[in-house]
Scaffold this motif. Structure first.
Motif, short mmCIF file in Angstrom:
data_model
loop_
_atom_site.label_atom_id
_atom_site.label_comp_id
_atom_site.label_asym_id
_atom_site.label_seq_id
_atom_site.Cartn_x
_atom_site.Cartn_y
_atom_site.Cartn_z
N MET A 1 0.82 -1.20 0.00
CA MET A 1 0.00 0.00 0.00
C MET A 1 0.86 1.26 0.00
O MET A 1 0.36 2.36 0.15
CB MET A 1 -0.93 -0.03 1.21
N GLN A 4 0.17 4.88 -1.78
CA GLN A 4 -1.27 4.91 -2.07
C GLN A 4 -1.92 5.91 -1.13
O GLN A 4 -1.72 5.87 0.07
CB GLN A 4 -1.89 3.53 -1.88
N ASP A 46 -16.70 -2.27 1.01
CA ASP A 46 -16.52 -3.62 0.45
C ASP A 46 -15.50 -3.67 -0.68
O ASP A 46 -14.85 -4.69 -0.88
CB ASP A 46 -17.85 -4.20 -0.02
N VAL A 47 -15.36 -2.60 -1.43
CA VAL A 47 -14.42 -2.58 -2.55
C VAL A 47 -13.18 -1.74 -2.27
O VAL A 47 -12.35 -1.53 -3.15
CB VAL A 47 -15.11 -2.09 -3.85
N ALA A 48 -13.02 -1.28 -1.03
CA ALA A 48 -11.97 -0.32 -0.69
C ALA A 48 -10.55 -0.86 -0.76
O ALA A 48 -9.63 -0.13 -1.08
CB ALA A 48 -12.23 0.25 0.70
N GLU A 49 -10.37 -2.14 -0.41
CA GLU A 49 -9.04 -2.74 -0.40
C GLU A 49 -8.04 -1.89 0.37
O GLU A 49 -6.95 -1.58 -0.10
CB GLU A 49 -8.56 -2.99 -1.83
N GLY A 50 -8.43 -1.47 1.58
CA GLY A 50 -7.53 -0.71 2.44
C GLY A 50 -7.43 0.77 2.11
O GLY A 50 -6.54 1.45 2.61
N LYS A 51 -8.32 1.28 1.31
CA LYS A 51 -8.26 2.68 0.88
C LYS A 51 -8.52 3.66 2.02
O LYS A 51 -7.95 4.76 2.03
CB LYS A 51 -9.30 2.90 -0.22
N ILE A 78 -14.72 -6.09 8.42
CA ILE A 78 -13.73 -6.15 7.35
C ILE A 78 -12.32 -6.06 7.94
O ILE A 78 -11.43 -6.80 7.56
CB ILE A 78 -13.95 -5.00 6.33
N ALA A 79 -12.13 -5.13 8.88
CA ALA A 79 -10.83 -4.91 9.51
C ALA A 79 -11.06 -4.59 10.98
O ALA A 79 -11.47 -3.47 11.30
CB ALA A 79 -10.08 -3.77 8.83
#
Length: 86
Positions: A1, A4, A46-51, A78-79
């Motif tokens: 990451m 990012q 759900d689609v963030a991928e750690g954003k 999720i986290a």
């Protein structure tokens, strides 16, 4: 990451409050993504991928829809260490 950009997700259905929160966070050097809907917030998570670095949510969103508590619970599913401010 690495390299990012990380954002703060703001969930607020009152446009004036949403603008105020976004302005304050931006002045503090943070980037934001905002939505008035708990449903949309969950989709974004759900689609963030750690954003997202953190979540700022109103508890009482529109009646009959997903509220801020549910959004925060979902973020923690999720986290587990996901910071949220409700």
């Amino acid at each position: 990451m690495e390299n990012q950009q990380l954002f703060i997700l703001v969930v607020e259905d009152d446009q004036l409050v949403q603008n105020l929160v976004e302005d304050c966070l931006c002045e503090g050097g943070f980037e934001t993504v905002a939505t008035p809907s708990g449903e949309k917030a969950i989709e974004l998570l759900d689609v963030a991928e750690g954003k997202y670095r953190a979540l700022v949510t109103d508890i009482n969103l529109k009646p009959g829809e997903i509220d801020g508590w549910e959004v925060a619970r979902h973020a923690r599913e999720i986290a587990p260490t996901f910071p949220s401010f409700t």
